[in-house]
Design a protein around this motif. Structure first.
Motif, PDB file in Angstrom:
ATOM      1  N   GLU A 117     -14.645  21.252  42.891  1.00 45.99           N
ATOM      2  CA  GLU A 117     -14.312  22.005  41.615  1.00 45.99           C
ATOM      3  C   GLU A 117     -14.110  23.573  41.894  1.00 45.99           C
ATOM      4  N   TYR A 118     -13.033  23.663  41.056  1.00 44.13           N
ATOM      5  CA  TYR A 118     -12.387  25.249  41.321  1.00 44.13           C
ATOM      6  C   TYR A 118     -13.307  25.925  40.449  1.00 44.13           C
ATOM      7  N   VAL A 119     -14.278  27.001  40.968  1.00 45.27           N
ATOM      8  CA  VAL A 119     -15.262  27.759  40.366  1.00 45.27           C
ATOM      9  C   VAL A 119     -14.788  29.046  40.186  1.00 45.27           C
ATOM     10  N   GLY A 120     -15.080  29.484  38.920  1.00 47.31           N
ATOM     11  CA  GLY A 120     -14.761  31.017  38.723  1.00 47.31           C
ATOM     12  C   GLY A 120     -15.159  31.433  37.236  1.00 47.31           C
ATOM     13  N   GLN A 121     -14.682  32.472  36.977  1.00 52.26           N
ATOM     14  CA  GLN A 121     -15.066  32.986  35.574  1.00 52.26           C
ATOM     15  C   GLN A 121     -14.198  32.675  34.389  1.00 52.26           C
ATOM     16  N   ASN A 122     -14.735  32.087  33.509  1.00 52.96           N
ATOM     17  CA  ASN A 122     -13.847  31.583  32.347  1.00 52.96           C
ATOM     18  C   ASN A 122     -13.446  32.949  31.399  1.00 52.96           C
ATOM     19  N   ILE A 123     -12.271  33.168  31.376  1.00 49.13           N
ATOM     20  CA  ILE A 123     -11.686  34.324  30.586  1.00 49.13           C
ATOM     21  C   ILE A 123     -10.492  34.079  29.717  1.00 49.13           C
ATOM     22  N   ARG A 124      -9.942  34.870  28.697  1.00 48.60           N
ATOM     23  CA  ARG A 124      -9.222  34.688  27.816  1.00 48.60           C
ATOM     24  C   ARG A 124      -7.918  35.402  28.388  1.00 48.60           C
ATOM     25  N   GLN A 125      -6.845  34.862  27.866  1.00 48.05           N
ATOM     26  CA  GLN A 125      -5.494  35.505  28.255  1.00 48.05           C
ATOM     27  C   GLN A 125      -5.308  36.953  28.305  1.00 48.05           C
ATOM     28  N   ALA A 128      -7.072  38.176  31.423  1.00 46.39           N
ATOM     29  CA  ALA A 128      -6.535  37.976  32.492  1.00 46.39           C
ATOM     30  C   ALA A 128      -5.293  38.807  32.789  1.00 46.39           C
ATOM     31  N   ASP A 129      -4.584  39.153  31.537  1.00 42.69           N
ATOM     32  CA  ASP A 129      -3.425  40.235  32.044  1.00 42.69           C
ATOM     33  C   ASP A 129      -3.972  41.636  32.489  1.00 42.69           C
ATOM     34  N   MET A 130      -4.996  41.850  31.748  1.00 35.79           N
ATOM     35  CA  MET A 130      -5.648  43.289  32.329  1.00 35.79           C
ATOM     36  C   MET A 130      -6.278  43.148  33.668  1.00 35.79           C
ATOM     37  N   ARG A 131      -7.007  42.092  34.011  1.00 37.13           N
ATOM     38  CA  ARG A 131      -7.510  41.812  35.485  1.00 37.13           C
ATOM     39  C   ARG A 131      -6.376  41.916  36.349  1.00 37.13           C
ATOM     40  N   GLU A 132      -5.073  41.067  36.015  1.00 38.96           N
ATOM     41  CA  GLU A 132      -4.009  41.076  37.099  1.00 38.96           C
ATOM     42  C   GLU A 132      -3.225  42.305  37.299  1.00 38.96           C
ATOM     43  N   LYS A 133      -3.259  43.281  36.242  1.00 41.05           N
ATOM     44  CA  LYS A 133      -2.663  44.503  36.477  1.00 41.05           C
ATOM     45  C   LYS A 133      -3.634  45.180  37.632  1.00 41.05           C
ATOM     46  N   ARG A 134      -5.019  45.268  37.146  1.00 39.77           N
ATOM     47  CA  ARG A 134      -6.088  45.925  37.858  1.00 39.77           C
ATOM     48  C   ARG A 134      -5.909  45.361  39.385  1.00 39.77           C
ATOM     49  N   TYR A 135      -5.939  44.248  39.626  1.00 37.07           N
ATOM     50  CA  TYR A 135      -5.775  43.634  40.846  1.00 37.07           C
ATOM     51  C   TYR A 135      -4.827  44.149  41.927  1.00 37.07           C
ATOM     52  N   GLU A 136      -3.535  44.164  40.986  1.00 30.91           N
ATOM     53  CA  GLU A 136      -2.228  44.827  41.811  1.00 30.91           C
ATOM     54  C   GLU A 136      -2.502  46.246  42.076  1.00 30.91           C
ATOM     55  N   SER A 143      -3.520  35.673  44.200  1.00 28.72           N
ATOM     56  CA  SER A 143      -3.667  35.269  42.627  1.00 28.72           C
ATOM     57  C   SER A 143      -4.553  34.073  43.008  1.00 28.72           C
ATOM     58  N   TYR A 144      -5.752  34.607  42.323  1.00 28.33           N
ATOM     59  CA  TYR A 144      -6.932  33.202  42.209  1.00 28.33           C
ATOM     60  C   TYR A 144      -6.984  32.671  40.903  1.00 28.33           C
ATOM     61  N   MET A 145      -6.060  33.071  39.929  1.00 27.16           N
ATOM     62  CA  MET A 145      -6.397  32.731  38.496  1.00 27.16           C
ATOM     63  C   MET A 145      -5.845  31.338  38.215  1.00 27.16           C
ATOM     64  N   PHE A 146      -6.402  30.458  37.833  1.00 26.51           N
ATOM     65  CA  PHE A 146      -6.075  29.025  37.345  1.00 26.51           C
ATOM     66  C   PHE A 146      -6.191  28.692  35.960  1.00 26.51           C
ATOM     67  N   ARG A 147      -4.917  28.480  35.400  1.00 27.39           N
ATOM     68  CA  ARG A 147      -5.012  28.323  34.039  1.00 27.39           C
ATOM     69  C   ARG A 147      -5.332  27.019  33.556  1.00 27.39           C
ATOM     70  N   VAL A 148      -6.162  26.738  32.624  1.00 31.28           N
ATOM     71  CA  VAL A 148      -7.063  25.438  32.118  1.00 31.28           C
ATOM     72  C   VAL A 148      -6.105  25.187  30.949  1.00 31.28           C
ATOM     73  N   ASP A 149      -6.077  25.972  29.832  1.00 31.84           N
ATOM     74  CA  ASP A 149      -5.275  25.699  28.855  1.00 31.84           C
ATOM     75  C   ASP A 149      -4.474  26.866  28.211  1.00 31.84           C
ATOM     76  N   HIS A 150      -4.150  26.663  27.129  1.00 35.48           N
ATOM     77  CA  HIS A 150      -3.086  27.970  26.567  1.00 35.48           C
ATOM     78  C   HIS A 150      -3.944  29.354  26.404  1.00 35.48           C
ATOM     79  N   ASP A 151      -5.282  29.355  26.192  1.00 38.63           N
ATOM     80  CA  ASP A 151      -5.941  30.643  26.154  1.00 38.63           C
ATOM     81  C   ASP A 151      -7.387  30.596  27.098  1.00 38.63           C
TER      82      ASP A 151
END
Length: 228
Positions: A117-125, A128-136, A143-151
């Motif tokens: 199972e791909y385990v992690g924290q469930n977050i909203r879009q 995710a955008d804020m974290r992606e910028k912070r990680y950069e 990138s270890y973000m996996f999209r589940v659905d639209h949001d």
């Protein structure tokens, strides 16, 4: 019972108790347990189920609850998820010829099996955008973000399991599938084919097409050249 000279049984050390004394104590305790309370004499008292019976009932109840929570999934998904929950596949992560670290099988895995199972924290879009910028900004290139659905996105960057080490391949031996358990969507990696011991686990990332291309290093015969 033996008289304790020091006043504490634990400081007396080990000493043997005569079998007759043991039987006398056990018989007395059993009689006390079977004697009904005085204020309930003449009334029917429901029998208490045995501990093992309760444990089996709880397990069956757990399975029924999981079965009812699977919406849009077949019974085989439930059985496989139960197996994955109580008996995880033997996997290891080590250096990969594809990219940096990778996940490898330590046991044979049959086709169409739940691998991990791909385990992690469930977050909203928005998060995710804020974290992606912070990680950069922090210099985290992968990138270890996996999209589940639209949001809904699973972020395994700083809170995840071995599944985040799975590399992309244009000719993968696994695929990702979304299943719903207890009204919560989960991402599970399935095997597409038989996987041998020490074979690397891979799946297709299926990144959206963008102008800035990410080179693919999977090395397969039908490699597309880029991840997106």
């Amino acid at each position: 019972m033996r008289e304790h000279v020091t006043g504490c049984a634990r400081s007396e050390g080990y000493y043997k108790i005569d079998k007759k004394d043991k039987l006398k104590y056990l018989n007395n305790s059993r009689a006390f347990a079977e004697e009904p309370p005085a204020d309930t004499q003449g009334m029917s008292i429901p029998a208490q189920p045995h501990a093992s019976t309760r444990a089996g009932s709880e397990r069956r109840s757990e399975q029924r609850r999981l079965l009812s929570s699977f919406t849009g999934s077949c019974d085989s998904d439930l059985l496989k998820f139960n197996q994955l929950k109580f008996r995880k596949k033997k996997l290891k992560f080590c250096k990969s010829h594809i990219h940096d670290w990778g996940l490898f099988a330590m046991e044979p895995i049959a086709a169409d099996e739940m691998v991990i199972e791909y385990v992690g924290q469930n977050i909203r879009q928005v998060i995710a955008d804020m974290r992606e910028k912070r990680y950069e900004d922090e210099g985290i290139g992968s990138s270890y973000m996996f999209r589940v659905d639209h949001d809904t996105i699973i972020d395994a960057t700083k809170c995840g399991n071995f599944a985040r080490f799975i590399n992309h391949s244009c000719n993968p031996n696994c695929y990702a599938k979304v299943v719903t358990v207890e009204s919560q969507k989960k991402i599970v990696i399935y095997s597409k084919q038989h996987i041998s011991v020490n074979e690397e686990i891979t799946y297709d990332y299926k990144f959206p097409i963008e102008d800035v291309k990410i080179p693919c290093l999977c090395g397969s015969e039908n490699c597309r050249g880029t991840l997106n």
